[in-house]
Structures are given as C-alpha cells and as structure tokens.
Design a protein around this motif. Sequence first.
Motif, PDB file in Angstrom:
ATOM      1  N   GLU A  71       0.829  -1.197   0.000  1.00  0.00           N
ATOM      2  CA  GLU A  71       0.000   0.000   0.000  1.00  0.00           C
ATOM      3  C   GLU A  71       0.871   1.258   0.000  1.00  0.00           C
ATOM      4  O   GLU A  71       0.582   2.232  -0.706  1.00  0.00           O
ATOM      5  CB  GLU A  71      -0.913  -0.029   1.231  1.00  0.00           C
ATOM      6  CG  GLU A  71      -2.029   0.980   1.194  1.00  0.00           C
ATOM      7  CD  GLU A  71      -3.164   0.600   2.156  1.00  0.00           C
ATOM      8  OE1 GLU A  71      -3.762  -0.489   2.007  1.00  0.00           O
ATOM      9  OE2 GLU A  71      -3.450   1.393   3.066  1.00  0.00           O
ATOM     10  N   ALA A  72       1.931   1.220   0.784  1.00  0.00           N
ATOM     11  CA  ALA A  72       2.832   2.385   0.831  1.00  0.00           C
ATOM     12  C   ALA A  72       3.444   2.655  -0.541  1.00  0.00           C
ATOM     13  O   ALA A  72       3.472   3.795  -1.020  1.00  0.00           O
ATOM     14  CB  ALA A  72       3.935   2.143   1.861  1.00  0.00           C
ATOM     15  N   ALA A 100      -4.134  -2.491  -4.484  1.00  0.00           N
ATOM     16  CA  ALA A 100      -4.340  -1.401  -5.442  1.00  0.00           C
ATOM     17  C   ALA A 100      -5.820  -1.074  -5.604  1.00  0.00           C
ATOM     18  O   ALA A 100      -6.207   0.099  -5.716  1.00  0.00           O
ATOM     19  CB  ALA A 100      -3.721  -1.776  -6.791  1.00  0.00           C
ATOM     20  N   GLN A 101      -6.615  -2.090  -5.616  1.00  0.00           N
ATOM     21  CA  GLN A 101      -8.036  -1.900  -5.952  1.00  0.00           C
ATOM     22  C   GLN A 101      -8.756  -0.906  -5.037  1.00  0.00           C
ATOM     23  O   GLN A 101      -9.376   0.046  -5.538  1.00  0.00           O
ATOM     24  CB  GLN A 101      -8.718  -3.292  -5.968  1.00  0.00           C
ATOM     25  CG  GLN A 101     -10.161  -3.265  -6.449  1.00  0.00           C
ATOM     26  CD  GLN A 101     -11.113  -3.012  -5.290  1.00  0.00           C
ATOM     27  OE1 GLN A 101     -10.808  -3.336  -4.143  1.00  0.00           O
ATOM     28  NE2 GLN A 101     -12.246  -2.368  -5.593  1.00  0.00           N
ATOM     29  N   PRO A 102      -8.680  -1.051  -3.693  1.00  0.00           N
ATOM     30  CA  PRO A 102      -9.381  -0.067  -2.848  1.00  0.00           C
ATOM     31  C   PRO A 102      -8.823   1.355  -2.982  1.00  0.00           C
ATOM     32  O   PRO A 102      -9.482   2.315  -2.580  1.00  0.00           O
ATOM     33  CB  PRO A 102      -9.145  -0.592  -1.418  1.00  0.00           C
ATOM     34  CG  PRO A 102      -8.764  -2.029  -1.582  1.00  0.00           C
ATOM     35  CD  PRO A 102      -8.057  -2.113  -2.876  1.00  0.00           C
ATOM     36  N   LEU A 103      -7.635   1.484  -3.547  1.00  0.00           N
ATOM     37  CA  LEU A 103      -7.080   2.832  -3.769  1.00  0.00           C
ATOM     38  C   LEU A 103      -7.650   3.467  -5.039  1.00  0.00           C
ATOM     39  O   LEU A 103      -7.323   4.603  -5.373  1.00  0.00           O
ATOM     40  CB  LEU A 103      -5.547   2.754  -3.874  1.00  0.00           C
ATOM     41  CG  LEU A 103      -4.787   2.318  -2.613  1.00  0.00           C
ATOM     42  CD1 LEU A 103      -3.311   2.077  -2.929  1.00  0.00           C
ATOM     43  CD2 LEU A 103      -4.933   3.344  -1.493  1.00  0.00           C
TER      44      LEU A 103
ATOM     45  N   VAL D 225     -11.271   4.335   3.238  1.00  0.00           N
ATOM     46  CA  VAL D 225     -10.583   3.155   3.762  1.00  0.00           C
ATOM     47  C   VAL D 225      -9.762   2.437   2.689  1.00  0.00           C
ATOM     48  O   VAL D 225     -10.188   2.296   1.545  1.00  0.00           O
ATOM     49  CB  VAL D 225     -11.592   2.187   4.427  1.00  0.00           C
ATOM     50  CG1 VAL D 225     -12.437   1.482   3.386  1.00  0.00           C
ATOM     51  CG2 VAL D 225     -10.869   1.218   5.336  1.00  0.00           C
ATOM     52  N   THR D 226      -8.578   2.036   3.080  1.00  0.00           N
ATOM     53  CA  THR D 226      -7.709   1.247   2.194  1.00  0.00           C
ATOM     54  C   THR D 226      -7.722  -0.199   2.682  1.00  0.00           C
ATOM     55  O   THR D 226      -8.332  -0.535   3.698  1.00  0.00           O
ATOM     56  CB  THR D 226      -6.273   1.776   2.257  1.00  0.00           C
ATOM     57  OG1 THR D 226      -5.758   1.535   3.576  1.00  0.00           O
ATOM     58  CG2 THR D 226      -6.204   3.264   1.955  1.00  0.00           C
ATOM     59  N   HIS D 227      -7.037  -1.031   1.929  1.00  0.00           N
ATOM     60  CA  HIS D 227      -7.008  -2.446   2.288  1.00  0.00           C
ATOM     61  C   HIS D 227      -6.347  -2.643   3.641  1.00  0.00           C
ATOM     62  O   HIS D 227      -6.834  -3.403   4.485  1.00  0.00           O
ATOM     63  CB  HIS D 227      -6.246  -3.225   1.202  1.00  0.00           C
ATOM     64  CG  HIS D 227      -6.509  -4.689   1.216  1.00  0.00           C
ATOM     65  ND1 HIS D 227      -5.920  -5.561   2.106  1.00  0.00           N
ATOM     66  CD2 HIS D 227      -7.307  -5.463   0.424  1.00  0.00           C
ATOM     67  CE1 HIS D 227      -6.328  -6.799   1.878  1.00  0.00           C
ATOM     68  NE2 HIS D 227      -7.172  -6.761   0.852  1.00  0.00           N
TER      69      HIS D 227
END
Lengths: 392, 392, 392, 392
Positions: A71-72, A100-103, D225-227
């Motif tokens: 994520e970072a 990547a998807q939720p971002l 919210v992120t993963h």
Amino acid sequence: MSLANGHPYLAIPGPSVIPDAVQRAMHRASPNIYTGELTEMVPGIVTDLKRVARTAHHCAIYISNGHGLWEAALSNILSPGDRVLIPATGRFAHGWADMAQPLGIETEMLDFGKRDAIDPARVAEVLAADTGHRIKALPVVYVDTSTGIRNDIAALRRVLDELGHPALLLADCIASLGCDAFEMDAWGVDVVIAASQKGLMTPPGVGFVFYNDRADAMRETARCVTHYWDWRPRTDPDYFYRYFDGTAPTHHLYGLRAALDMIHDEGLDNVLSRHATLARALWAAFDAWGADGPLAINAARDIRSHAVTAAHLGGSLGDELRHWCEFKAGVTLGIGLGMEPSSAYFRVGHMGHVNAHMVLGVLGVIQSGMRALDIPFGPGGLDAAAEVCAGA
Amino acid sequence: MSLANGHPYLAIPGPSVIPDAVQRAMHRASPNIYTGELTEMVPGIVTDLKRVARTAHHCAIYISNGHGLWEAALSNILSPGDRVLIPATGRFAHGWADMAQPLGIETEMLDFGKRDAIDPARVAEVLAADTGHRIKALPVVYVDTSTGIRNDIAALRRVLDELGHPALLLADCIASLGCDAFEMDAWGVDVVIAASQKGLMTPPGVGFVFYNDRADAMRETARCVTHYWDWRPRTDPDYFYRYFDGTAPTHHLYGLRAALDMIHDEGLDNVLSRHATLARALWAAFDAWGADGPLAINAARDIRSHAVTAAHLGGSLGDELRHWCEFKAGVTLGIGLGMEPSSAYFRVGHMGHVNAHMVLGVLGVIQSGMRALDIPFGPGGLDAAAEVCAGA
Amino acid sequence: MSLANGHPYLAIPGPSVIPDAVQRAMHRASPNIYTGELTEMVPGIVTDLKRVARTAHHCAIYISNGHGLWEAALSNILSPGDRVLIPATGRFAHGWADMAQPLGIETEMLDFGKRDAIDPARVAEVLAADTGHRIKALPVVYVDTSTGIRNDIAALRRVLDELGHPALLLADCIASLGCDAFEMDAWGVDVVIAASQKGLMTPPGVGFVFYNDRADAMRETARCVTHYWDWRPRTDPDYFYRYFDGTAPTHHLYGLRAALDMIHDEGLDNVLSRHATLARALWAAFDAWGADGPLAINAARDIRSHAVTAAHLGGSLGDELRHWCEFKAGVTLGIGLGMEPSSAYFRVGHMGHVNAHMVLGVLGVIQSGMRALDIPFGPGGLDAAAEVCAGA
Amino acid sequence: MSLANGHPYLAIPGPSVIPDAVQRAMHRASPNIYTGELTEMVPGIVTDLKRVARTAHHCAIYISNGHGLWEAALSNILSPGDRVLIPATGRFAHGWADMAQPLGIETEMLDFGKRDAIDPARVAEVLAADTGHRIKALPVVYVDTSTGIRNDIAALRRVLDELGHPALLLADCIASLGCDAFEMDAWGVDVVIAASQKGLMTPPGVGFVFYNDRADAMRETARCVTHYWDWRPRTDPDYFYRYFDGTAPTHHLYGLRAALDMIHDEGLDNVLSRHATLARALWAAFDAWGADGPLAINAARDIRSHAVTAAHLGGSLGDELRHWCEFKAGVTLGIGLGMEPSSAYFRVGHMGHVNAHMVLGVLGVIQSGMRALDIPFGPGGLDAAAEVCAGA
C-alpha cells in the motif's frame, strides 16, 4: 516416543530464524525516544539497509507488515484512476492487486500461473500496445514465497527501456532481500519493498520502501498517499519522530541494528553465496529423491529462488510429511500456500540465519519422514546435498 | 565464503544445548533468598532430581562443578588411610583418584584402558582377595565422556553382593544422567553424582550427590568431610540456606526447575528412548562410513553410551574435521580427550536437548567435511541414520 | 489494592540487583569450553578482578558460594592443629570458625558483639600474648552483612606489624568488594575472599580468593587443602580447565565480564564514591527518623558500611515493615539476621547496581510504611536524603 | 562522580517500563504463523483487550503506531469531503487533524489551548449549529500526553445525545488505556484507539481500534478506507493472517499476552486504583513544591490524568532538571512537548508497570535536582507523597 524434543527448527519461509544476537539486542528496557542512543542509531540503520538493497537512493522505514508496504509503495506514486500492469507468478503478485483496488487503481494482471516465471516478451507486448502510456507502474514480485519462483527483474527494465515506456518498475523483495542477489540501482528498479522477518532476521513488524528520484517525482502528484504512508517525511527527517510518523518501533530497531551488523560483518556477497550454495544443496537432494518418487520442486531450475523452495508430493502427503517432521523430528516445514490442493505441497525456507547444519538436518529429517510414511524416493539425495556443501 | 553463519550448533559432550525455556527462566532479577518463591521451589527440585536418578533416597545440591562432586562423594564416606578400588575405563575414573589422593585416601586403580569397559570378573578377583575388607568403596564412572564407553554398573553390584563385600558402590553419572538409562536404587548404587550441564540441560555450576542410608551410615565416621562438602545439612534442612551451605545458586535453580519440567513433561522413559534412538542413528552412519575408511567409533557396540560418541580418524584428521565443521558448516564437535594423539579423535555429544534434526544435521555436516578433506568413507551412512529415525 | 505492581525492587544485602547488561550477557547458548572465545576471555577477567581488589598478586576463581570461599582460604594456608584468632563482630566471622572446625583448626574467638567493630587494641593484647606464634592467621570480616558494621582492616595490619607477629591477615570482602573502599596490597592483607553476587552484580555461584606470596608460601605446607580448593592450579594454569578444577562456570563468566566492564567504565573510584554518597543519604533519612521514634541504625556512624545498613525498630516491627514494603509498595527489604529478636530488625542493601532513584525510592517507601503502620518517626528524613544526593 | 549508575528508570510518558515478564515472553524463537500456539493465542488476546477497553463490541489489531491508528479510525468511517469537529486540548488532537487532511476530510478545530480541558458546552454550540449534520464525527483525545489533561468523554456523549446529533464519538486512549478509568460502552464511545506501549506495557509497534456497530455501519459507505486499514477483515477473520492483513506481529503478540495476563491477574479495577493513588502522590509533592517556587502542574486538579503529568518550571529549567535527573540520578524525565518554550516544561509518565517505589524515587530525585540547581520549592513535598502512599 518422539525424536522432536530438542531445539525446534522453524523451516518455514518467514518469519525466519532469529539469531541469538538479535533476540538479545531486543531484550532490553524501553529507551528514550526523544534524545539519546536510539535517535542517534537510526541514520546508520537507514544507510546499512540501503547497502543491502544496493541503492544509493532513499529509504523509508514503516511500522507495518508486507501488506502495508504494498500500500505504501503504490500510494506514493499513484492516483485514483491510474493504471498498473501486474505480471504475476504465484500468489503474492495478486497482493499488489488486492491493495491497489481499494485505492481506485486500475489493475491489469498478466498471469503466468504457478510454475512459470514472468515472460518479459509478453510483458513487452502489453507495454508496446500501451501507446498512450496509461500504465504508470509495473509492480512485480522478485521471489514469490508461495511458488519459490524467482523472476528476472533486470529483464523487465530492459523491456521498459527498449520501448521507452515511462512506467515505474516496482519490486517486492520481501522474501528475498539478503538471500537472492538483487541490485536496485544497477537493475534500474524504481521502488523496492522489503521487510524485517526474512533475510533481515528480525521479528515481523517493520518494513522498508526504497525509492529513487524518478519515483519521488511521481510522489508530487500522487493523490492516493495518506499521511501514514507518505514516504517523504520519513526520509532524512528534521525531527526524529518523523522517521516513523510517530512513535518509533524501539525494540525492532535494536534487533535490526544487530542483524545488519551480522550481514555486513559477514559481507553481503558472502551472505548471498551462502544462500546460493545451501539452495543448491537442497535442490540436489530434492532432485535426486524426485528421480524415483513423487517429490518435485515446483520451479524449474533456472527460476528457483535461493530463499524458499516449494515442492509437490501429491494427495495430502505434503501435510502428512509436515506433520511427521514437526511432531517426530523437530522441524516445522511451511505449508503449501496458494496451491491446489495445498495439502499436496510443502515449502522449505532457507533464508537468513541458515547454515549447512540446519539445511542438512532438514534434508535428513525429510528423508526420514518420507521413509516413515512410505513415500518412495530416489537414492542419493542426502549424499548429493552433502557433496554440494563439501564443495563450497 | 562459509556455510557456518546460521544458528551455531554445539555438539560437544557437555555443556550441552540449553533449551530456550531454560535460558528464559534464568533471565530474571535476583529473588529474595530468605522467603518467597525461590525458597518454596527447592523442595520440588530435589524431588524431581531424585526421580531422574531413580532413587527414593537422599539428594544434596552443591554449587560446584563435577570435580567438586567427586570430592564431595568421597569425603562424606571416607577417612584418611581408607582404601578405594577404582576400575577405570578412559579418563574420568582417574579423576576420582586425583581427588582422593589429597584427601589421604589410598587408591588402587584397575585400568581397562580406553577401548574396553570394566570387566566385572577382574573386579571380583581383586575384591575377593581383599579378605580384610580394607577397600571401602568402589568409585566408577558410568559413562566415560572421553571414550564414550558405558560400564555395567549393575554387574558390579552383583559382584559385591556375591562376595558379601561391604564396599560402597559409587557411580559418576555426570555425562549420562537423563541420557543413558540408570537405576540408582534398583541397581544398588550407594552414591551417585551428576551435574547440571549435560542431560539436565542447564549451564555448568551446580551438581548433585545422591546417597542412600548405607552411605549415610559411613558419614558417621568419615573424617575427610569438610563443612562445605558435608551432605547432611544439605538434606532436608531446617533453614533454607543450609541446602547450599550459604547463598543459593539462584539463577541455576530457576533454570533447573524449567529443565526438570521439560524432562518430566516428556516422560523420563521417552527421554531415554529418544537418546537411545538418536545414538543408534549416529552409530549407523559412523559404522557405514567406517566400513570403507578410517572412521571408527572408539567403543564396541554393546558398551556405547547414548550420550556421547568418541571416534578415531587417524593422523590429525580429528582436528581437521572439527575445524572444517565449525568454520565451514556451523557445528562445533568435541575434541579428542585423553586419547593419543588427541588430534586423531573427535567426539560428538548427543545428550540432553537433542532431536532428529540436530543429529541428522551433524551427520550431514561430518560427511560433507570428510568429503571436503578427502577422507574416504563407506557409502550409505546418511541413509542409514535417516532409516533409524524413520523407524522410531 | 496494592501499590506494589511495578518493577519490583530487591533491596536485600545480596544477591543485589543484576544489571540488564549482565542478564543479557548471560542469556546465551553454551560456548565451547576447550577453545575459542570463552577460553580467551578468562585471563582478562582475572586481571580485572584484581583491579577491583586493588592487588597485584594472585586470584583464584571458584565455582562456590561464600561459605566455600571461607573453606578455600583457610585450607590453602593451614594444617590440622593450627590455631587462628578470629576477632568477631556480628555473625559472619562465626562463619570463618564454623568452616575451620571440621578442618581440625583451633579457633579462638574474640567477640565484639553485634554493635561494635573490632577493637585493634584488644586484638593486639591477644597477639602479644602469643609469643610462640601459634596463631597462624587472623581471619576477619571487613563488612558484616548482618550488622552493617565495617571493620578497620588496615589497623589490624598495623597491629601485626608492630608486634612482628607473622600471622596472616585474611579479609572476607564478600559483602563489600566494589562498595566500600578496600586496598588489599596497600593495607597489607594476605588473603581476600569475595563473591559474585554483591558489588560484582552477577548471580551467586562464583567466588574469588585473592592471595599474595606470603600466603602462597604457607600453601607449601598446608595440609588442609583438597584438590578442589587448591588455589595453585587455578592460578595462571597451563590448561584452561584448571582455572576451575574442571568445567568452567560458562554463563557466570559472561555475566562477570559484563559487570567488570561496567565497574571499570564508570571507574572504581567513582563506583566507591557513589556508594559512599548513597549510604550517607540513607543514613541521613534514618538518623532524622530516629530522632523522634524507634528507628535506629545498628552501627555507630564511623563504623558503618557503604553497602548494607541494619536497623532496629523493636517488637516485630521489622517484619511488619518488611511485609508492608513488599506487598504494598514493591520493595523487598532484608530480614534481620543474627539479631535478637530478628523480627525487630530489618536491613537495606545498597550495594552494586544502585543509584539515587533506587535509594530515594526505598526511603520514600519506608516512610510510607512507617506511616501506614503508625510507627512514629522524626521529621525531615526524606528531605535530608535528597539534600545529600543534591550535593553529590 | 554520578549517582546515576544503577537500574535506569525511564519516566517518560511512553514508551513505558516493560515488565520483565513481557520482555521474557518476547525473547523467543519465531513461531509458526500458519498453525499452532500463536494462532490459537490471538482470539484470547482480542477478548482480553476488549475487557481493558470495557467493550463488548469489536477490536481490530494493527501493526502500526498511534499515528496509523488515527488514520485507521478515520478512514473506516469517513469519505473525502466529510466533515469532522475536533475539540482540541494540547497537541495530540491536532494529530487527528493532520491525518484527516490528506484523506480529504474537512476538519473544524475547536481549540481549548494547552491548559484547559474540552468544554462540552462550546462543543454543544457548534453541534447545535450543524443542523444539516454535516459533521460526521467528533474525534477527541481522552488524555493528552503533552499537557497531562484528561477530557470528559462521557459529557461529550451526553451533548450528542441531547442534541440528537448522529456524529460518531471517537476517543484516542493511547496514553490512558489501562491507566485512567475508561468505559467505552458505558460512556457511549463509538471508536476507541489504543496502542501497546503505554498502559499495555509492551514495546511500540502494535495498536488497536475498538469500534461498535454504529461505527461499523458507517464503514459500509466509507470511501477513505484502504485495504491495510480496513477493520472488517481483521475482526473475527476466517483466516489467521487476516487478523493483521498479512504477517502477524509475532513477538509483540507474546508480549501482549503476558501484559494482559498481568493486568487481569491484578484486576483492572486495582490497576486503575493504583494509578489513581500514585498520581495523587505525585500531585501532592508537586503541589507542595509549587506553593513556594516556580514548579506548577500544567493541568488543574480536576482535569489531571492518572498516567502523565506535565509541569512548568520556567526559563530552560525544565531541560536543566531533566538533564540533572538523567545524568546524576538515573531518572529520564519526559521533555516538554508542544509547549512554548518546551525547555521550560518537563513531563513525568506514571503509566503501566509503575509502583510506589518508582514514583517516590522519581520525586526524591526531582527534589534533589531542584536543590542542586537552586530552584526554590515549597516544603513537605516528599512527605506529602509518602502520606498518600501510606493511606492507600
């Protein structure tokens, strides 16, 4: 009666064996986190981490596990709507996609399955078709822990260069840093992630994002980035607490200091040679056994990692062998991960604080286990492994 | 490059590998030594030590190493001018004699050399000739750490009984307690000594003298005994400090408590079976290698200890092999001790906290070392060892 | 509810608080005891121990507690029938006598009770009367742990010298080495004993006998000495194991190495000044409290030790106060030892790894306890102690 | 000469003193992270964490420090463009805002400065004006570590309820959980964050988000919210690794297990009473000193935390006192944080593993330091503190 009751050996592909010196360094009172020893120690840790990644660029330390590092890495260079191409082999490349998807990042997977490495030619085809350069990054996994496959990262850089494609090259080296030879700068990798608990021989809980100036230039416009994941304040900060966006991971830092001392005292090249030789010893045994039995290393020889080996036995023999080795002989093997059925597989970690005694002991135990479970195997495996160690 | 840089394995015949649980138990602040937890813990330690020695009689704990225990055992039962018969095999029986001499005790050695066990028939001859019963004690070594020879203690008791000879039977079980089956009461042993650092898996510094009522009766008139070595105040004392004639060995006691818990949790019979099987695995490899090369276990099969193996290689190959194993593969073997030349020998400790992984790893490393040093050896050693473990 | 549940503080007069660095150094795998790091480390330990005792002469290390050291010191210089004069103050001088008696040594006690130090004039009278020089040694206790009294050792040397009496001067420095200033050579002490668990900040189990050439000359003819206690083979030995007459106390040696480093890094003079100042702080509080209540330090000011303080409260208030401090406030005080009734007394250890925070905290807790138990006390104790620390 | 060289005492407001039992529990080999002991241990940790937060709702564990927890809490309930009202006292409420801003959240600060607690009436005014309920959440800090101020959380719930305002109530309990009484469910708090390194007595690196069903309902639509921060997969997960979105923080979990055992063995109510009493003891001393000198506790009595105290001395006396206490007496005080000038302030942590000895020792050292530095102070401070402890 069991033959397991001695020093237990954890041969899973991470967390790896923590050296006594690292454990000892972490057994201590809390330090001051505003001034004094700890605050003076961290710049040297950053320097020594970069030596392991073979980079002269930047390093941000995170309190996080590997998932957070994905994520970072993504969030510092991308914005919602950006597109990435993920050439996948095994399981962990899908982790890049999951994060990547939720971002809001569009992901295009190029899946090479669980037995083959990434094919640079096919990656080149996709990139060549991306004439508008919508693909902003190429996140890959150097060594996939589930399959034991090592991908050719330098080849992907060559593909990008030959096509003149500006996408950043991101490499997940969590399972491999300090085990499989890796050259961030020489291979032209823009962002590298790694964590404490494998080749760096420290408990899980701390991770690293290495990035170069090209990557940092994308940070300018990246809109995915949050305060916690922002790598900029963590790099050469003015205040100590900014290294970690808050409270420092005090005890991990002491452990890491001891681990980095061990690596550089041995010499990184020697560390890598040790891993290479021990991996060859293990393959020699597995290949001999497999010549007349069901055991088979998952990856073909030229794409095998020096840090982890995944093997197939069939049926539920992977699980049965793991169980025998742990409860009868004191060796905990890794489960089959991401394979179908997972019980047919097992994995061996040979990363970090590992020597000939540990690996040859694991092989002796595996052969004992196969014998006890009536799993057939070809002859000469143990001799072949000892032969490799003898020639080191 | 070396393959040694992982968890180092100390395979010398004592001190043995200290379990993590024991190390952890010893990492603690000093306790009160007048009241509280420590003082309440010691009676249970005494009880559990006696279970390991298989005796219902008495146990005195000493802050001392093994040499001091020899002195403790002799001085509690003898007076200057008393005579002892010491049937010797290997080196450590001479330790009994070395300690006896400054006490003014006359020693008669019956030396069986370094390759043979004590012959009860020859002991019987000497005792039969001692019609005046000048011989007050028969100090023997159960397992000699230098030669790896195990003597038949019960047979010596039978000799004494058949002759009606009143000499006490003293057994040095330092290298063997908790490894080789031993029955103090059933075998009719009057005094047994043992120490912390072998089968009891705790650092050196504490030892034990077990004694029965016959031995204690001789204490009445023994004039060699000093205040420190006197076992009486140490046994069921009225004040806590008398257990140790002064300050308690605080941290060793915590370690010992953890070690005894491990032994009794596994079950002493299981512990002994584990040692027996692992010893057989090691012998299987050594015997196979020796079938076509210089390697030879020092002791004949029926007199081998389950705790330690001494082997001959010739020339200075013992030292060369030890050196290779330590610096190339992470295994520290024991030196040849009391042998001529010592450099031709090496020893392997397989006592205490030892499992299949550890032993099979040692064997793999030894074969690697022989190969690297061009020492010839017969085939099938590693397979034979794994086969023994498989059948456990 | 209790206020005890934090880091417990053990304020008994030994074993003392073990520094984290010492605990950490002892948390390790067993080392090889034949070659390598441990064997190379011991000569430096001997050198650094002698620096603490301020002697250029000899040092033998024993696996033993303090009682064993008494036996070691006496037996190396005396023979059965020899006579010693023991000027006693408090309890531990009687320990010299207890150990001497079973060795066949005649002991003459000159008892100064529990509140007074040794009077050199009275010692001189006895020695002067010994015109035949039957008295071979003068074993004394420098600091008596039960009474907190410090004796003037140099004055006893002057007595001997003035009389031309050849008796050896033996000093028990177990409770005081590294706490109260002591000069073995400058004060003309022939034999000094000390142990690991007080000013040397290491767990109990190892002790030291320092001796000079005059003492060693008496070793020639001493017939009390046994193999284990013989100091000669332990001094500059040809084989490593002779340092300890057998197996080395491996983990204690690592702890001791760390402790000696701490002492010499701080500087022995600074260590002694720290103890002196903290003792004065404690006395300041106790004396202020005692001005209007039952609390009284046992020893007059000019004979007080800097390592331990014994105090009288009366009735069973010593026990009551100890109980309150331990279970309500987290401080374990020492019991009254050798006093009548012991429950009227308590002791405070302020030896070794001790700083202003620890001592001022103990004083705060004691005042709280007296208040809780309705024990009257004079005002200003805590302020007086803080004042001493402020002026340091 | 220094009086500092004993067991150093870290009296900063976090990380707090780590109990020996916690350190010991963390000194261990890596465990398997797929099956076995560790995986079986985690559900009980979650249960016991919820007992400390006094909630029957949900708990997600994060590998993160406190800054990450702010991000986790906000991102699970909010979307870009959402608005939050942050009533601030001291420094750390601004941390909520700092993390919110990059997420695209609009923040409205209601700043009560550094000496006053949140005034519920003024919060009520703002909320009452928010007739459209644009304010989605009220993130507050229960105890502000920089100022030592404790806010009245239950009062804010009453404000929300009285107004019928649906905003969620979020409380940062990082500095206070397990120290200052807190009732998540009874007080109607929707989201609570806490971390390992203060009242939970474990090294920094792990944190917790407790949330109720109202909060989870907002998770449905939250787009921040992120993963990694998503609390749902971390709560009662189907696979073990989902507890941590990847590799478990193995060693922290063992430490946490030991720490929670200590808390619940003592009893949470007793833990809280201990903190309350020790805080009162500290205030008694500070208030007495302040009666005739510059020392002044920052917070008025009724808003003081039981975990941390910030005090003002003026000039650069805060820094000077800290320096004296650390290098002369072995106590490390906390720096002035977020104050102007910070050198005029210092802080004392009295959280977690803290007892009467530790606190009274700190007070003795502070008085010594003021005396040494010629800082005037009123009389009776140490006596007043001891009096509070006596009455406990």
